[in-house]
Design an enzyme around this catalytic site. Sequence first.
Site, PDB file in Angstrom:
ATOM      1  N   HIS A  69       0.984  -1.222  -0.058  1.00 32.06           N
ATOM      2  CA  HIS A  69       0.022   0.045  -0.201  1.00 32.06           C
ATOM      3  C   HIS A  69       0.605   1.427  -0.207  1.00 32.06           C
ATOM      4  O   HIS A  69       0.761   2.242  -0.732  1.00 32.06           O
ATOM      5  CB  HIS A  69      -0.854  -0.168   1.147  1.00 32.06           C
ATOM      6  N   GLU A  70       1.758   1.533   0.985  1.00 30.56           N
ATOM      7  CA  GLU A  70       2.783   2.453   0.976  1.00 30.56           C
ATOM      8  C   GLU A  70       3.509   2.555  -0.192  1.00 30.56           C
ATOM      9  O   GLU A  70       3.897   3.740  -0.665  1.00 30.56           O
ATOM     10  CB  GLU A  70       3.610   2.324   2.415  1.00 30.56           C
TER      11      GLU A  70
END
Length: 266
Positions: A58-59
């Site tokens: 996600h990051e």
Amino acid sequence: MTTAASRRSDRRISPVFVGIVAVMAVTGWATWTGFAEQPGVAVFLFVTAAWVVSLCLHEYAHARTALHSGDISIGAKGYLSLNPLAYTHALLSIVLPVIFVIMGGIGLPGGAVFIERGRIQGRWKHSLVSAAGPLTNVLFAVVCTAPFWLHALDGVPAAFQYALAFLALLQVTAAILNFLPVPGLDGYGVIEPWLSYGIRRQVEPFAPFGLLAVFAVLWIPSVNTVFFDVIDSILRSLGIDEFHSYCGQNLYRFWNSADQFCALSR
């Protein structure tokens, strides 16, 4: 001056991430084969490791999209290495989401890569940078649910089915919560570039409290019921019934007394 060698090292996959993937692979194998004496422990480690992997991705999606949108400072910050320890707030991005999964089975949105927005030109690019993270959760949910909606569960052990169902639930909740247009969440980041300067200035002070406000609202029983009804509807449309997700969470929380209904069905 940044050398090519240093740029390559900025993007080299972190041994920390490789270790987490290894835990996910080994415990996934143990869940699949029934090698573990206590399947709940294997499911717990597998789902937790897979959840942390999804948080790292996600990051990474935020960072990689920001890099291609103009923020060339991303690499030097270590965000492209997939190392969760490199995040601005590792507590918010990794520790708290894992705690929330253990306590309540909710996919808490992460979010702690510092992006220099001044380097990025164009509203569409800003929106895409914000959307990239939760879209990763959507993709992860599609992968987890694929065996269900493709009707490819023949030969898949029940414990592994339960684990995938619970992991899918976490990804769906994370995607929905992240896409809420609430200050501090990615959903607001998607629409923020399209708001007037005055509105953005008025909303800015509330950004640090957006996530807390969301969970305070979810604490209201009627809202909580509606929220999880929506989650269940989405999971059912993807082929996962309430039984699988319930038994997945029950097996994940191995320290509680096991539900005999789930145990007899394995």
